[in-house]
Design a protein around this motif. Structure first.
Motif, PDB file in Angstrom:
ATOM      1  N   ILE A 185       0.906  -1.157   0.176  1.00 38.75           N
ATOM      2  CA  ILE A 185       0.073  -0.170   0.028  1.00 38.75           C
ATOM      3  C   ILE A 185       0.984   1.299  -0.255  1.00 38.75           C
ATOM      4  CG2 ILE A 185      -1.639   1.268   1.168  1.00 38.75           C
ATOM      5  CD1 ILE A 185      -2.910  -1.388   2.137  1.00 38.75           C
ATOM      6  N   PHE A 186       1.819   1.205   0.938  1.00 35.74           N
ATOM      7  CA  PHE A 186       2.550   2.493   1.285  1.00 35.74           C
ATOM      8  C   PHE A 186       3.713   2.717  -0.088  1.00 35.74           C
ATOM      9  CE2 PHE A 186       1.532   2.324   5.776  1.00 35.74           C
ATOM     10  CZ  PHE A 186       0.453   3.295   5.738  1.00 35.74           C
ATOM     11  N   GLY A 187       4.028   1.588  -0.620  1.00 34.77           N
ATOM     12  CA  GLY A 187       5.048   1.647  -1.779  1.00 34.77           C
ATOM     13  C   GLY A 187       4.342   2.018  -2.915  1.00 34.77           C
ATOM     14  N   ILE A 188       3.075   1.685  -3.234  1.00 31.03           N
ATOM     15  CA  ILE A 188       2.139   2.223  -4.380  1.00 31.03           C
ATOM     16  C   ILE A 188       2.123   3.750  -4.235  1.00 31.03           C
ATOM     17  CG2 ILE A 188       0.101   2.112  -5.504  1.00 31.03           C
ATOM     18  CD1 ILE A 188       0.082  -0.882  -5.083  1.00 31.03           C
ATOM     19  N   LEU A 189       1.518   4.082  -2.934  1.00 28.29           N
ATOM     20  CA  LEU A 189       1.368   5.554  -2.799  1.00 28.29           C
ATOM     21  C   LEU A 189       2.774   6.523  -3.281  1.00 28.29           C
ATOM     22  CD1 LEU A 189      -0.747   5.658   0.495  1.00 28.29           C
ATOM     23  CD2 LEU A 189      -1.551   5.882  -1.754  1.00 28.29           C
ATOM     24  N   ALA A 190       3.645   5.819  -2.459  1.00 30.30           N
ATOM     25  CA  ALA A 190       4.863   6.528  -2.732  1.00 30.30           C
ATOM     26  C   ALA A 190       5.504   6.671  -4.244  1.00 30.30           C
ATOM     27  CB  ALA A 190       5.990   6.168  -1.829  1.00 30.30           C
ATOM     28  N   ALA A 191       5.215   5.599  -4.807  1.00 26.11           N
ATOM     29  CA  ALA A 191       5.551   5.469  -6.264  1.00 26.11           C
ATOM     30  C   ALA A 191       4.773   6.437  -7.224  1.00 26.11           C
ATOM     31  CB  ALA A 191       5.242   3.818  -6.902  1.00 26.11           C
ATOM     32  N   VAL A 192       3.256   6.536  -6.972  1.00 24.94           N
ATOM     33  CA  VAL A 192       2.595   7.680  -7.568  1.00 24.94           C
ATOM     34  C   VAL A 192       3.106   9.045  -7.082  1.00 24.94           C
ATOM     35  CG1 VAL A 192       0.273   8.543  -7.715  1.00 24.94           C
ATOM     36  CG2 VAL A 192       0.493   5.967  -7.831  1.00 24.94           C
ATOM     37  N   ALA A 193       3.146   9.311  -5.825  1.00 27.85           N
ATOM     38  CA  ALA A 193       3.585  10.548  -5.533  1.00 27.85           C
ATOM     39  C   ALA A 193       5.007  10.920  -6.188  1.00 27.85           C
ATOM     40  CB  ALA A 193       3.773  10.596  -4.243  1.00 27.85           C
ATOM     41  N   ALA A 194       5.982   9.916  -6.357  1.00 22.27           N
ATOM     42  CA  ALA A 194       7.224  10.057  -6.701  1.00 22.27           C
ATOM     43  C   ALA A 194       7.015  10.405  -8.367  1.00 22.27           C
ATOM     44  CB  ALA A 194       8.160   8.889  -6.633  1.00 22.27           C
ATOM     45  N   ASN A 195       6.257   9.763  -8.816  1.00 17.12           N
ATOM     46  CA  ASN A 195       6.169   9.755 -10.411  1.00 17.12           C
ATOM     47  C   ASN A 195       5.325  11.272 -10.915  1.00 17.12           C
ATOM     48  OD1 ASN A 195       6.061   9.073 -13.039  1.00 17.12           O
ATOM     49  ND2 ASN A 195       4.056   8.241 -13.134  1.00 17.12           N
ATOM     50  N   ARG A 196       4.644  11.839  -9.943  1.00 19.02           N
ATOM     51  CA  ARG A 196       4.263  13.182 -10.126  1.00 19.02           C
ATOM     52  C   ARG A 196       5.277  14.366  -9.854  1.00 19.02           C
ATOM     53  NH1 ARG A 196      -1.359  12.450  -7.143  1.00 19.02           N
ATOM     54  NH2 ARG A 196       0.042  11.724  -5.421  1.00 19.02           N
ATOM     55  N   GLY A 197       6.284  13.778  -9.037  1.00 19.38           N
ATOM     56  CA  GLY A 197       7.213  14.720  -8.648  1.00 19.38           C
ATOM     57  C   GLY A 197       7.401  15.361  -7.186  1.00 19.38           C
ATOM     58  N   GLU A 198       6.671  14.599  -6.487  1.00 22.33           N
ATOM     59  CA  GLU A 198       6.142  15.152  -5.150  1.00 22.33           C
ATOM     60  C   GLU A 198       6.877  13.982  -4.284  1.00 22.33           C
ATOM     61  OE1 GLU A 198       2.010  14.637  -4.610  1.00 22.33           O
ATOM     62  OE2 GLU A 198       1.424  16.083  -6.061  1.00 22.33           O
ATOM     63  N   ALA A 199       7.645  14.959  -3.055  1.00 24.24           N
ATOM     64  CA  ALA A 199       8.400  14.079  -2.223  1.00 24.24           C
ATOM     65  C   ALA A 199       7.109  13.334  -1.335  1.00 24.24           C
ATOM     66  CB  ALA A 199       8.975  15.258  -1.381  1.00 24.24           C
ATOM     67  N   TYR A 200       7.802  11.963  -0.986  1.00 22.45           N
ATOM     68  CA  TYR A 200       6.881  11.536  -0.311  1.00 22.45           C
ATOM     69  C   TYR A 200       7.351  10.785   1.099  1.00 22.45           C
ATOM     70  CZ  TYR A 200       3.490   7.492   1.282  1.00 22.45           C
ATOM     71  OH  TYR A 200       2.730   6.905   1.917  1.00 22.45           O
ATOM     72  N   ARG A 201       6.759  11.144   2.035  1.00 22.40           N
ATOM     73  CA  ARG A 201       7.507  10.576   3.468  1.00 22.40           C
ATOM     74  C   ARG A 201       6.699   9.255   3.976  1.00 22.40           C
ATOM     75  NH1 ARG A 201      12.017  12.750   5.944  1.00 22.40           N
ATOM     76  NH2 ARG A 201      11.362  12.204   7.656  1.00 22.40           N
ATOM     77  N   TYR A 202       7.076   8.192   4.264  1.00 19.36           N
ATOM     78  CA  TYR A 202       6.384   7.122   4.837  1.00 19.36           C
ATOM     79  C   TYR A 202       6.114   7.302   6.257  1.00 19.36           C
ATOM     80  CZ  TYR A 202       7.939   4.328   0.770  1.00 19.36           C
ATOM     81  OH  TYR A 202       8.091   3.509  -0.330  1.00 19.36           O
ATOM     82  N   PRO A 203       4.671   7.118   6.578  1.00 18.80           N
ATOM     83  CA  PRO A 203       4.243   7.389   7.989  1.00 18.80           C
ATOM     84  C   PRO A 203       4.857   6.810   9.027  1.00 18.80           C
ATOM     85  CG  PRO A 203       2.542   6.056   6.741  1.00 18.80           C
ATOM     86  CD  PRO A 203       3.523   6.073   5.731  1.00 18.80           C
ATOM     87  N   PHE A 204       5.510   5.662   8.767  1.00 18.64           N
ATOM     88  CA  PHE A 204       6.597   4.981   9.915  1.00 18.64           C
ATOM     89  C   PHE A 204       7.620   4.409   9.196  1.00 18.64           C
ATOM     90  CE2 PHE A 204       3.349   1.954   8.664  1.00 18.64           C
ATOM     91  CZ  PHE A 204       4.265   0.761   8.446  1.00 18.64           C
ATOM     92  N   ALA A 205       8.661   4.836   9.649  1.00 18.95           N
ATOM     93  CA  ALA A 205       9.801   4.480   9.017  1.00 18.95           C
ATOM     94  C   ALA A 205      11.172   5.009   9.951  1.00 18.95           C
ATOM     95  CB  ALA A 205      10.261   4.821   7.628  1.00 18.95           C
ATOM     96  N   LEU A 206      11.961   4.052  10.289  1.00 17.28           N
ATOM     97  CA  LEU A 206      13.267   4.068  11.053  1.00 17.28           C
ATOM     98  C   LEU A 206      14.246   4.945  10.181  1.00 17.28           C
ATOM     99  CD1 LEU A 206      14.029   0.678  12.871  1.00 17.28           C
ATOM    100  CD2 LEU A 206      12.764   2.987  13.877  1.00 17.28           C
ATOM    101  N   ARG A 207      14.541   6.165  10.503  1.00 21.28           N
ATOM    102  CA  ARG A 207      15.444   6.955   9.614  1.00 21.28           C
ATOM    103  C   ARG A 207      17.085   6.576   9.915  1.00 21.28           C
ATOM    104  NH1 ARG A 207      11.024   7.530   7.570  1.00 21.28           N
ATOM    105  NH2 ARG A 207       9.853   9.478   7.710  1.00 21.28           N
ATOM    106  N   LEU A 208      17.372   5.334   9.387  1.00 22.94           N
ATOM    107  CA  LEU A 208      18.778   4.875   9.490  1.00 22.94           C
ATOM    108  C   LEU A 208      19.674   5.464   8.850  1.00 22.94           C
ATOM    109  CD1 LEU A 208      17.745   1.357  10.532  1.00 22.94           C
ATOM    110  CD2 LEU A 208      18.314   3.316  11.992  1.00 22.94           C
ATOM    111  N   VAL A 209      19.252   5.581   7.302  1.00 27.78           N
ATOM    112  CA  VAL A 209      20.354   6.164   6.414  1.00 27.78           C
ATOM    113  C   VAL A 209      19.985   7.496   6.269  1.00 27.78           C
ATOM    114  CG1 VAL A 209      20.946   6.107   3.856  1.00 27.78           C
ATOM    115  CG2 VAL A 209      20.267   3.842   5.199  1.00 27.78           C
ATOM    116  N   LYS A 210      21.018   8.449   6.523  1.00 26.48           N
ATOM    117  CA  LYS A 210      20.494   9.917   6.505  1.00 26.48           C
ATOM    118  C   LYS A 210      21.417  10.579   5.382  1.00 26.48           C
ATOM    119  CE  LYS A 210      19.585   9.849  11.275  1.00 26.48           C
ATOM    120  NZ  LYS A 210      18.537  10.282  11.939  1.00 26.48           N
TER     121      LYS A 210
END
Length: 163
Positions: A138-163
């Motif tokens: 679900i969140f992968g599809i939402l993120a892919a659609v947003a990225a395809n439109r050129g919009e930055a997407y932030r997952y609602p929960f994710a550990l920010r390990l890579v900065k």
């Protein structure tokens, strides 16, 4: 005195008193007429060393690679976002941010999958595994659609390990 420049060149083979080339070795092909010995001309300038600088990606290319990092995460886990981030991180800010976001989310999901498998003995693990798989899709599809439109997407929960 003559003004012809070839008349003053002792290396020119047609001139009297010019040096005669040595005879070719046995079985060797003689050099063609007008051939000059190696070193007669200055060597060509050295080629420019590889600078390593890659050209920046266009906006459409950045959107494409960002979309692929999110979709690749759905299909293959953390490997596609990691590869895209490592290759394109200095070639465009948008693709760098989105591939890093997808990588962080996929690492979070990998941790959830491990926890789910470990706790599957007490049956709560199956719920964690299903929830993680649904979240990935679900969140992968939402993120892919947003990225395809050129919009930055932030997952609602994710550990920010890579900065």
């Amino acid at each position: 005195m003559t003004t012809d420049p070839s008349a003053q060149n002792p290396d020119h083979g047609d001139q009297p008193g010019s040096a005669t080339p040595p005879p070719p070795a046995a079985g060797a092909t003689p050099p063609p007429q007008g051939y000059s010995a190696p070193g007669a001309y200055p060597p060509p300038p050295p080629a420019a060393p590889y600078s390593g600088a890659q050209p920046l990606l266009s906006d459409s290319d950045q959107r494409l690679w960002a979309t692929l990092s999110h979709v690749g995460g759905i299909l293959f886990g953390f490997v596609p976002p990691l590869v895209i981030w490592l290759i394109f991180k200095e070639r465009g800010r948008f693709v760098e941010e989105q591939s890093k976001e997808a990588l962080n989310f996929q690492i979070t999901l990998a941790i959830a999958y491990v926890v789910g498998w470990v706790t599957s003995l007490i049956l709560i693990g199956f719920v964690i595994l299903v929830a993680a798989a649904l979240a990935a899709v679900i969140f992968g599809i939402l993120a892919a659609v947003a990225a395809n439109r050129g919009e930055a997407y932030r997952y609602p929960f994710a550990l920010r390990l890579v900065k």
